[in-house]
Design an enzyme around this catalytic site. Structure first.
Site, PDB file in Angstrom:
ATOM      1  N   ASP A  21       1.860  -2.326  14.448  1.00  0.00           N
ATOM      2  CA  ASP A  21       1.752  -2.776  13.047  1.00  0.00           C
ATOM      3  C   ASP A  21       0.285  -2.873  12.633  1.00  0.00           C
ATOM      4  OD1 ASP A  21       3.133  -6.075  13.876  1.00  0.00           O
ATOM      5  OD2 ASP A  21       1.469  -4.925  14.728  1.00  0.00           O
TER       6      ASP A  21
ATOM      7  N   GLU B 292       0.783  -7.273   4.375  1.00  0.00           N
ATOM      8  CA  GLU B 292       1.432  -8.334   5.146  1.00  0.00           C
ATOM      9  C   GLU B 292       0.557  -8.740   6.322  1.00  0.00           C
ATOM     10  OE1 GLU B 292       3.182  -8.136   8.282  1.00  0.00           O
ATOM     11  OE2 GLU B 292       4.410  -9.944   8.124  1.00  0.00           O
ATOM     12  N   GLU B 293      -0.257  -7.786   6.789  1.00  0.00           N
ATOM     13  CA  GLU B 293      -1.086  -8.017   7.983  1.00  0.00           C
ATOM     14  C   GLU B 293      -2.405  -8.729   7.673  1.00  0.00           C
ATOM     15  OE1 GLU B 293       1.697  -6.523  10.580  1.00  0.00           O
ATOM     16  OE2 GLU B 293      -0.209  -7.538  11.011  1.00  0.00           O
TER      17      GLU B 293
ATOM     18  N   GLU C 179       7.718  -6.647  -0.156  1.00  0.00           N
ATOM     19  CA  GLU C 179       9.046  -6.292   0.386  1.00  0.00           C
ATOM     20  C   GLU C 179      10.075  -6.297  -0.746  1.00  0.00           C
ATOM     21  OE1 GLU C 179       9.158  -9.350   3.514  1.00  0.00           O
ATOM     22  OE2 GLU C 179       9.055  -7.783   5.044  1.00  0.00           O
TER      23      GLU C 179
ATOM     24  N   ASP D  15      -8.534   5.793  24.452  1.00  0.00           N
ATOM     25  CA  ASP D  15      -8.422   5.048  23.181  1.00  0.00           C
ATOM     26  C   ASP D  15      -7.877   3.654  23.461  1.00  0.00           C
ATOM     27  OD1 ASP D  15      -7.120   8.015  21.542  1.00  0.00           O
ATOM     28  OD2 ASP D  15      -9.185   7.332  21.914  1.00  0.00           O
TER      29      ASP D  15
ATOM     30  N   ASP E 198       3.794  -3.561   3.263  1.00  0.00           N
ATOM     31  CA  ASP E 198       4.152  -4.038   4.595  1.00  0.00           C
ATOM     32  C   ASP E 198       4.051  -2.796   5.476  1.00  0.00           C
ATOM     33  OD1 ASP E 198       6.904  -6.002   5.999  1.00  0.00           O
ATOM     34  OD2 ASP E 198       5.089  -5.115   6.874  1.00  0.00           O
TER      35      ASP E 198
ATOM     36  N   LEU F 221       4.316  -2.009   8.625  1.00  0.00           N
ATOM     37  CA  LEU F 221       5.358  -1.681   9.610  1.00  0.00           C
ATOM     38  C   LEU F 221       6.353  -2.837   9.657  1.00  0.00           C
ATOM     39  CD1 LEU F 221       5.739   0.916  11.174  1.00  0.00           C
ATOM     40  CD2 LEU F 221       4.923  -0.225  13.200  1.00  0.00           C
ATOM     41  N   ASP F 222       7.309  -2.774   8.717  1.00  0.00           N
ATOM     42  CA  ASP F 222       8.267  -3.881   8.596  1.00  0.00           C
ATOM     43  C   ASP F 222       9.310  -3.788   9.714  1.00  0.00           C
ATOM     44  OD1 ASP F 222       9.576  -6.040   7.020  1.00  0.00           O
ATOM     45  OD2 ASP F 222      11.180  -4.565   6.993  1.00  0.00           O
TER      46      ASP F 222
HETATM   47  P1  P6P Z   1      15.869 -12.198  10.659  1.00  0.00           P
HETATM   48  C1  P6P Z   1      11.774  -8.007   9.806  1.00  0.00           C
HETATM   49  O1  P6P Z   1      11.071  -8.992  10.567  1.00  0.00           O
HETATM   50  C2  P6P Z   1      12.092  -8.630   8.442  1.00  0.00           C
HETATM   51  O2  P6P Z   1      10.908  -8.958   7.771  1.00  0.00           O
HETATM   52  C3  P6P Z   1      12.958  -7.702   7.611  1.00  0.00           C
HETATM   53  O3  P6P Z   1      12.664  -6.360   7.801  1.00  0.00           O
HETATM   54  C4  P6P Z   1      14.359  -8.050   8.070  1.00  0.00           C
HETATM   55  O4  P6P Z   1      15.354  -7.784   7.087  1.00  0.00           O
HETATM   56  C5  P6P Z   1      14.249  -9.549   8.343  1.00  0.00           C
HETATM   57  O5  P6P Z   1      12.866  -9.812   8.631  1.00  0.00           O
HETATM   58  C6  P6P Z   1      15.076  -9.976   9.528  1.00  0.00           C
HETATM   59  O6  P6P Z   1      14.921 -11.377   9.636  1.00  0.00           O
HETATM   60  O7  P6P Z   1      15.526 -13.656  10.366  1.00  0.00           O
HETATM   61  O8  P6P Z   1      17.310 -11.874  10.294  1.00  0.00           O
HETATM   62  O9  P6P Z   1      15.492 -11.734  12.043  1.00  0.00           O
END
Ligand code: P6P
Length: 335
Positions: free
Chosen positions: A70, A93-94, A275, A64, A116, A118-119
Site C-alpha cells: 500500500d 488514505e496513506e 472511498e 531494491d 485510497d 490500495l484498499d
Molecule cells: P471489515 C478494507 O479494509 C476496507 O476499508 C474496505 O475495503 C472493506 O469493505 C472494509 O474495510 C472491510 O471492513 O470491518 O468488514 O473488515
C-alpha cells in the site's frame, strides 16, 4: 468478428469532448493514473513472491528495498500525478495531510486527486482481490498558488471524474467523468487497458446483500431488522472484505453493499472523500444509488475533514430505495 480493440488512452482521448473543461488536462491525468495502475498491478501480482523477494524493509535479490504494497502503491500514484503537471495536489488514505505539489510540477495543475491507493490491502497476504480508488476534482483555490485544504473538502457532487482499479482474477479499471461508466481490462500481453465493459448499467436489484454479518449485534436495531429482511427474502450473503471487489460484483450482478455505523465505528468505517464519494459517483452514473445509513445521499454530504468517515448503503436502485423505506418505516414505528 472480433471488435476492434479500444485502449484506455484511445477511449479517453475520443471522449474528452464530453468534458466541459479544457479536456486535454483531464485526459492526461486519467492516462497517468492508468500508468500507475499498471505499475501497481505488476507488484500486486508479485506479492505472493515476497518470501522469495524478501519482506518489507529488507532489500530483495535485485537490491531494491521491499515496501509494503500500500505504501508502494501510494508512492507510485503520487509520482505519476506529480509528473502529470495537471494536478496541484493529492490526498491519500496513506497520508495524514494533503500533499501540495511544488509549482514546478503543477503550474497547470487545475485538479486535485483523492485516493485510497490500495484498499483492502490486508487481503493481499491471502491472495484476495484489492483495489485502488480515486476521485478527481477541479481546484477551487487560485491557480497561481499552492493547493489548499478547501480544494479537497468538496462535496461528492463536485467530482469531475472517479474510478477504481480492481486487482483480481484480471485487472480492470472502471471510471466515469459523469457521462456513464466504462470498464477496461488489462491485457498483459500488450500492457494496455482495453475497453471490455461499455456503458455499464447496474441491475435494478440483485440476489445478494453484502455486509460484515459478524458485526450484526453491533448494528442499530433498524439495520439488524433490515438485514433480517434480506435474509427472509432469501438473498445470498456475499462479503469479500474489499469494498472495490464487493461493489464491482454489485455493478454487474446487482445487490446492496452495507457498511453501517457500529459502536466501534459510530460514524461508519469507510472514508467519505476517497472511498464513499468516488464509489458513489460511479454507482450513480451506472444507475445505482448510494446513501448513508441515516439516509443522506452520500454525494451531498458536507466534507469537513480529509479522513472523515461515513456509513454507506450502495448498489441497485430498487434495493437502496427498499432499504430506505424499511428504515424510515421501522424508525417511525419505534417513534
Ligand atoms: P471489515 C478494507 O479494509 C476496507 O476499508 C474496505 O475495503 C472493506 O469493505 C472494509 O474495510 C472491510 O471492513 O470491518 O468488514 O473488515
Amino acid at each position: 468478428m472480433n471488435e476492434k480493440i479500444t485502449t484506455l488512452d484511445e477511449f479517453i482521448f475520443k471522449r474528452q469532448n464530453d468534458f466541459e473543461y479544457a479536456a486535454g488536462e483531464l485526459t492526461a491525468l486519467l492516462r497517468d493514473i492508468g500508468v500507475a495502475a499498471k505499475i501497481i498491478n505488476r507488484e500486486v501480482n508479485r506479492a505472493g513472491l515476497v518470501n522469495i523477494l524478501g519482506v518489507q524493509g529488507d532489500t530483495n535479490f535485485t537490491g531494491d528495498t521491499v515496501q509494503k504494497l500500500d505504501i508502494y502503491a501510494n508512492d507510485k500514484i503520487i509520482e505519476c500525478l506529480k509528473n502529470s503537471g495537471m494536478c496541484c495536489g493529492v490526498a491519500s488514505e496513506e497520508n495524514d495531510d494533503y500533499i501540495p505539489f511544488p509549482a514546478l510540477f503543477s503550474k497547470f495543475g487545475n485538479y486535485v486527486v483523492l485516493m485510497d491507493p490500495l484498499d483492502g490491502s490486508s487481503n493481499i497476504d491471502v491472495n484476495v482481490s484489492v483495489g485502488t480508488i480515486f476521485a478527481i476534482y477541479r481546484r477551487t483555490s487560485p491557480s497561481d498558488g499552492p493547493a489548499t485544504l478547501e480544494d479537497f473538502l468538496q462535496k461528492g457532487i463536485k467530482q469531475v471524474a472517479a474510478g477504481y482499479v480492481l486487482y483480481g482474477t484480471s485487472t480492470i479499471l472502471v471510471y466515469t467523468t459523469g457521462k456513464g461508466v466504462n470498464g477496461f481490462t488489462l491485457d498483459p500481453s500488450i500492457g494496455e487497458f482495453c475497453l471490455s465493459h461499455r456503458d455499464i448499467m447496474i441491475p435494478a436489484r440483485g440476489n445478494y446483500y453484502s455486509v460484515n454479518q459478524g458485526y450484526y449485534l453491533k448494528f442499530d436495531l433498524e439495520m439488524r431488522r433490515y438485514i433480517d429482511y434480506c435474509s427472509d427474502e432469501n438473498l445470498g450473503l456475499r462479503y469479500i472484505g474489499s469494498m472495490v471487489a464487493d461493489v464491482h460484483r454489485i455493478m454487474f450482478q446487482g445487490g446492496i453493499f452495507l457498511y453501517p455505523s457500529t459502536r466501534r465505528h459510530p460514524q461508519g468505517k469507510l472514508r467519505l472523500l476517497y472511498e464513499c464519494n468516488p464509489m458513489s459517483f460511479i454507482v450513480e452514473q451506472a444507475g445505482g444509488k448510494a446513501i448513508s445509513c441515516d439516509l443522506n445521499r452520500i454525494m451531498e454530504m458536507e466534507a469537513n475533514a480529509l479522513h472523515q468517515k461515513s456509513s454507506i448503503a450502495i448498489g441497485s436502485p430498487d434495493m437502496v430505495d427498499e432499504m430506505q423505506a424499511f428504515i424510515e418505516k421501522y424508525s417511525a414505528q419505534r417513534g
